[in-house]
Design a protein around this motif. Sequence first.
Motif: not given
Length: 298
Positions: A97-118
């Motif tokens: 969050f401190t590096l990229l901000g909330l918006a971009q960090s959460h957009a990238l973190f949204a990949a979590c369910p995909l990683i769980i599936a993999a």
Amino acid sequence: MTVAIAQRNDPRLGIALMALTSFVFSAQDGLSRHLAEATNVYMVVMIRFWFFAGFVILLGRAQQGSIRAAAATSQPFVQIFRAVLLVAEICVTVYGFTLLGLAQSHALFAACPLIIAALSGPVLGEKVGWRRWAAIGVGFLGIVVILRPGVAVFDLAAVVPLIGAAMFALYSLLTRLVSRRDSAATSFFWTGVGGAVAMTFVGLPMWEPMSPADWAMMAVLCMTGVLGHWLLIKTYEVAEAAIVQPFAYLQLVFASAIGVTVFHETLHTTTVIGGGIVVAAGLFTLWRERVRRLKESA
């Protein structure tokens, strides 16, 4: 008692509670970002987990009758590893969050369910069909869009939220694994207490003085943490996880709004488009997971 039974399997209430939970967690992320920038990530997460540990101890005693009963497990090493993994993930994510901000960090973190599936195949031995693999591929194309290749030099800071997402995915899979023998209450107890102990060793040497205003924000952060987890528990009590889980993506919307309005972040078009692709792919994997479980239970 009658009220609890009447509310069970209430999709509308469950969706409303998940939306509220997502907002509370988004506010928590905003507070975490501010406090991490004002002091340091480790101290903020440590104090937050002290408060959280107190909450799970009280909850464990109320639900199980005693702390010993709440902590009873046949797999303590996996439970401890889960707790340490979670606090490490939170440190990484808040640092993101401190590096990229909330918006971009959460957009990238949204990949979590995909990683769980993999990872569900190698970790849990579950079969991942071609449809879910296709969704995983599409989701990671969305991540490429967020990273804007060709528009700017690749920023290594963008890797931080992805590492956090991978860590949380593994934590989620291990939570599924321990649930085969431990109750949710037991896992919740180990998460809070184990995380607090682990962060105390890391956070105490990093202690810094805080202003009265930041201490007030820290108090609010601790309360939002407890409130968010309490709301999440209530959400799953009144509705099926498969119904309410897709609405957890509202956290991306709320966090982005906080990032833009409070922290004056710039919301790039590529972040919106890429985030939309990642969320769509994630929702598809959640749907396929529900279909798979329905077939297994039939």
